[in-house]
Motif scaffolding. Structure first.
Motif, PDB file in Angstrom:
ATOM      1  N   HIS A  65       0.867  -1.177   0.000  1.00 25.82           N
ATOM      2  CA  HIS A  65       0.000   0.000   0.000  1.00 25.82           C
ATOM      3  C   HIS A  65       0.899   1.220   0.000  1.00 25.82           C
ATOM      4  N   ARG A  66       0.562   2.222  -0.813  1.00 31.39           N
ATOM      5  CA  ARG A  66       1.413   3.410  -0.830  1.00 31.39           C
ATOM      6  C   ARG A  66       0.883   4.441   0.170  1.00 31.39           C
ATOM      7  N   PHE A  67       1.554   4.510   1.309  1.00 28.51           N
ATOM      8  CA  PHE A  67       1.227   5.553   2.286  1.00 28.51           C
ATOM      9  C   PHE A  67       1.918   6.844   1.844  1.00 28.51           C
ATOM     10  N   PRO A  68       1.350   8.018   2.208  1.00 30.31           N
ATOM     11  CA  PRO A  68       1.883   9.278   1.662  1.00 30.31           C
ATOM     12  C   PRO A  68       3.262   9.668   2.209  1.00 30.31           C
ATOM     13  N   ARG A  69       4.040  10.311   1.348  1.00 31.71           N
ATOM     14  CA  ARG A  69       5.301  10.929   1.742  1.00 31.71           C
ATOM     15  C   ARG A  69       5.029  12.426   1.683  1.00 31.71           C
ATOM     16  N   ALA A  70       5.186  13.130   2.810  1.00 34.95           N
ATOM     17  CA  ALA A  70       4.861  14.565   2.838  1.00 34.95           C
ATOM     18  C   ALA A  70       5.730  15.313   1.836  1.00 34.95           C
ATOM     19  N   LYS A  71       5.117  16.254   1.124  1.00 33.04           N
ATOM     20  CA  LYS A  71       5.897  17.047   0.164  1.00 33.04           C
ATOM     21  C   LYS A  71       6.085  18.454   0.727  1.00 33.04           C
TER      22      LYS A  71
ATOM     23  N   ASP B 197      12.421  20.600   5.953  1.00 26.27           N
ATOM     24  CA  ASP B 197      11.609  20.166   7.091  1.00 26.27           C
ATOM     25  C   ASP B 197      10.919  18.834   6.783  1.00 26.27           C
ATOM     26  N   PHE B 198      10.451  18.202   7.840  1.00 24.32           N
ATOM     27  CA  PHE B 198       9.777  16.896   7.731  1.00 24.32           C
ATOM     28  C   PHE B 198       8.352  17.027   8.268  1.00 24.32           C
ATOM     29  N   SER B 199       7.492  16.101   7.874  1.00 21.59           N
ATOM     30  CA  SER B 199       6.152  16.034   8.471  1.00 21.59           C
ATOM     31  C   SER B 199       5.677  14.582   8.435  1.00 21.59           C
ATOM     32  N   PHE B 200       5.167  14.117   9.576  1.00 22.41           N
ATOM     33  CA  PHE B 200       4.695  12.725   9.641  1.00 22.41           C
ATOM     34  C   PHE B 200       3.237  12.611  10.090  1.00 22.41           C
ATOM     35  N   SER B 201       2.577  13.769  10.303  1.00 24.08           N
ATOM     36  CA  SER B 201       1.207  13.652  10.831  1.00 24.08           C
ATOM     37  C   SER B 201       0.246  13.145   9.753  1.00 24.08           C
ATOM     38  N   GLY B 202       0.501  13.494   8.482  1.00 25.40           N
ATOM     39  CA  GLY B 202      -0.362  13.020   7.383  1.00 25.40           C
ATOM     40  C   GLY B 202      -0.278  11.504   7.249  1.00 25.40           C
ATOM     41  N   LEU B 203       0.911  10.982   7.429  1.00 26.17           N
ATOM     42  CA  LEU B 203       1.108   9.527   7.351  1.00 26.17           C
ATOM     43  C   LEU B 203       0.301   8.834   8.453  1.00 26.17           C
ATOM     44  N   LYS B 204       0.405   9.407   9.633  1.00 29.61           N
ATOM     45  CA  LYS B 204      -0.303   8.839  10.794  1.00 29.61           C
ATOM     46  C   LYS B 204      -1.816   8.790  10.511  1.00 29.61           C
TER      47      LYS B 204
ATOM     48  N   SER C   3      -3.284   8.829   7.588  1.00 30.24           N
ATOM     49  CA  SER C   3      -3.607   7.917   6.483  1.00 30.24           C
ATOM     50  C   SER C   3      -3.575   6.453   6.950  1.00 30.24           C
ATOM     51  N   VAL C   4      -2.691   6.146   7.888  1.00 30.55           N
ATOM     52  CA  VAL C   4      -2.661   4.773   8.430  1.00 30.55           C
ATOM     53  C   VAL C   4      -3.962   4.517   9.204  1.00 30.55           C
ATOM     54  N   LEU C   5      -4.380   5.531   9.935  1.00 26.57           N
ATOM     55  CA  LEU C   5      -5.631   5.408  10.715  1.00 26.57           C
ATOM     56  C   LEU C   5      -6.822   5.144   9.775  1.00 26.57           C
ATOM     57  N   TYR C   6      -6.930   5.937   8.701  1.00 26.37           N
ATOM     58  CA  TYR C   6      -8.034   5.753   7.738  1.00 26.37           C
ATOM     59  C   TYR C   6      -7.933   4.403   7.037  1.00 26.37           C
ATOM     60  N   TYR C   7      -6.696   4.035   6.705  1.00 28.61           N
ATOM     61  CA  TYR C   7      -6.483   2.767   6.003  1.00 28.61           C
ATOM     62  C   TYR C   7      -6.968   1.595   6.857  1.00 28.61           C
ATOM     63  N   LEU C   8      -6.673   1.659   8.155  1.00 37.29           N
ATOM     64  CA  LEU C   8      -7.011   0.532   9.039  1.00 37.29           C
ATOM     65  C   LEU C   8      -8.497   0.507   9.419  1.00 37.29           C
ATOM     66  N   ASN C   9      -9.136   1.679   9.286  1.00 31.94           N
ATOM     67  CA  ASN C   9     -10.538   1.831   9.704  1.00 31.94           C
ATOM     68  C   ASN C   9     -11.484   0.776   9.146  1.00 31.94           C
ATOM     69  N   ASP C  10     -11.362   0.498   7.842  1.00 31.38           N
ATOM     70  CA  ASP C  10     -12.321  -0.439   7.240  1.00 31.38           C
ATOM     71  C   ASP C  10     -11.715  -1.835   7.030  1.00 31.38           C
ATOM     72  N   LYS C  11     -10.628  -2.125   7.758  1.00 30.50           N
ATOM     73  CA  LYS C  11     -10.008  -3.462   7.621  1.00 30.50           C
ATOM     74  C   LYS C  11     -10.326  -4.287   8.876  1.00 30.50           C
ATOM     75  N   ASP C  12     -10.715  -5.543   8.649  1.00 27.73           N
ATOM     76  CA  ASP C  12     -10.983  -6.355   9.839  1.00 27.73           C
ATOM     77  C   ASP C  12      -9.686  -6.999  10.345  1.00 27.73           C
TER      78      ASP C  12
ATOM     79  N   ILE D 234       8.116   6.175   5.902  1.00 31.63           N
ATOM     80  CA  ILE D 234       8.920   6.975   6.846  1.00 31.63           C
ATOM     81  C   ILE D 234      10.368   7.057   6.358  1.00 31.63           C
ATOM     82  N   VAL D 235      10.913   5.917   5.978  1.00 36.09           N
ATOM     83  CA  VAL D 235      12.313   5.858   5.534  1.00 36.09           C
ATOM     84  C   VAL D 235      12.518   6.718   4.280  1.00 36.09           C
ATOM     85  N   ASP D 236      11.585   6.628   3.336  1.00 34.35           N
ATOM     86  CA  ASP D 236      11.712   7.407   2.100  1.00 34.35           C
ATOM     87  C   ASP D 236      11.783   8.896   2.380  1.00 34.35           C
ATOM     88  N   GLN D 237      10.898   9.350   3.276  1.00 33.47           N
ATOM     89  CA  GLN D 237      10.903  10.787   3.552  1.00 33.47           C
ATOM     90  C   GLN D 237      12.235  11.212   4.171  1.00 33.47           C
ATOM     91  N   LEU D 238      12.721  10.405   5.107  1.00 31.61           N
ATOM     92  CA  LEU D 238      13.996  10.738   5.761  1.00 31.61           C
ATOM     93  C   LEU D 238      15.126  10.780   4.738  1.00 31.61           C
TER      94      LEU D 238
END
Ligand code: KG4
Ligand code: ZN
Length: 329
Positions: free
Chosen positions: A195-201, A206-213, A215-224, A243-247
């Motif tokens: 699954h392609r989780f977002p890399r902040a642009k 600077d870095f940002s990881f809140s969008g990733l967090k 998106s993981v929450l939304y992704y997991l929402n409808d998964k059993d 995370i690694v890609d952004q770093l």
């Protein structure tokens, strides 16, 4: 010969080390507070109490293992920030107590600088200037470090730290704390493109990881649970990759922008094998130098503190009884 006793209590590791001449680690005792696991993150109040309760045991063990008579040490170095205030306070007061009792100077040390020094403990003499990524549970920053070990901040996270992103995603996946090592463990043999989780642009460094967090929450929402369990290795591999890609992308663009060909990693997240391997691959391909710390010096430990304490000892960077702690730089 100069022996520095280092103390680290900035977060959830109580650590005391003795280091000779800033290079030779005589002992490095680290007691990790596993109690935070059940809360899914470090509880500051509990952390301070655990430091207060166990610092003496860690101290005696470090002295014993080093074989050094405490009267023969030259100085005490201690992290006084950034970190958790109550936790830092226990280490600082312990250092002040030793300093008064044994009549030795004490040296306040910056937590982030101590992380970068892990590379000196690992590799000896470094070439400068170097570009250092410090990624931990509390920090994600890019520095240019000169030969005097002065750091110039060129980029930092605008929200969560990289380690925090690992920890929060692990919590959503019920993988426990700390999240980085468990995500890494589960991701082995996982498909990084599942699954392609977002890399902040973000345009600058600077870095940002809140969008990733989110998106993981939304992704997991409808998964059993069955889906998550069956695909855990792929999910963890995919989010680790984000995370690694952004770093890595920021390190690469800063290296090119500032024309610095010596790169280094530091901080708890620098223990991540995927991060180490991908940056190594880039540095080999481009002929750049890359310093990565030994795994035992990546996460919080007092050998880093005693090591950089030696450097400051030579410059007489001593503290006094008015020296205090700080939570942020
Ligand atoms: O430097 P550190 O010990 O403490 C702080 O200064 O924050 O870093 C701890 C952080 C945690 O967020 C942990 O999840 C992360 O480093 N970490 C890792 C790994 N080992 C520790 N993250 C990814 N992969 C790892 N192998
Ligand atoms: Zn740290």
């Amino acid at each position: 010969m100069t022996v520095i006793l280092g103390i680290e209590t900035s977060c959830d590791e109580t650590s005391i080390a003795l280091v000779k001449d800033g290079r030779e680690v005589l002992s490095n005792i680290v007691r990790t507070q596993h109690i935070h696991g059940k809360f899914g993150g470090v509880v500051p109040d509990i952390s301070s109490r655990e430091h207060a309760e166990f610092i003496d045991t860690v101290y005696y063990e470090a002295i014993d293992k080093s074989g050094i008579d405490i009267n023969k040490i030259d100085a005490i170095s201690v992290v006084n920030g950034p970190g958790l205030i109550g936790s830092l306070m226990t280490g600082l007061m312990f250092a002040k107590g030793l300093s008064l009792h044994y009549n030795k100077p004490f040296i306040p040390v910056n937590h982030v600088d101590a992380h970068i020094y892990a590379n000196v403990l690992t590799h000896g003499n470094l070439n400068f200037p170097l570009l250092s990524l410090v990624a931990s549970g509390g920090h994600t920053s890019l520095f240019i470090v000169n030969k005097e070990f002065k750091t110039e901040l060129i980029g930092k996270t605008i929200d969560d730290a990289a380690g925090e992103a690992f920890d929060k995603c692990a919590k959503m996946l019920k993988l426990g704390y700390p999240g980085g090592p468990s995500i890494e463990k589960h991701s082995i043999n996982g498909n990084t493109n599942f699954h392609r989780f977002p890399r902040a642009k973000i345009k600058n460094f600077d870095f940002s990881f809140s969008g990733l967090k989110t998106s993981v929450l939304y992704y997991l929402n409808d998964k059993d649970n069955d889906f998550i369990n069956e695909n855990l290795s792929h999910i963890t591999a995919s989010l680790q990759e984000a995370i690694v890609d952004q770093l890595i992308n920021k390190v690469i663009s800063a290296s090119e922008e500032f024309n610095i060909n010596i790169l280094s990693l530091a901080g708890g997240v620098s223990a991540n094998i995927r991060l180490r391997d991908k940056l190594k691959e880039y540095s080999i391909k481009t002929g750049k130098t890359l310093y990565v710390p030994k795994l035992c010096y990546c996460t919080d430990n007092a050998a880093n503190v005693a090591g950089i304490g030696f450097m400051l000892y030579q410059k007489k960077g001593f503290g006094n009884m008015k020296t205090n702690v700080y939570s942020r730089k």
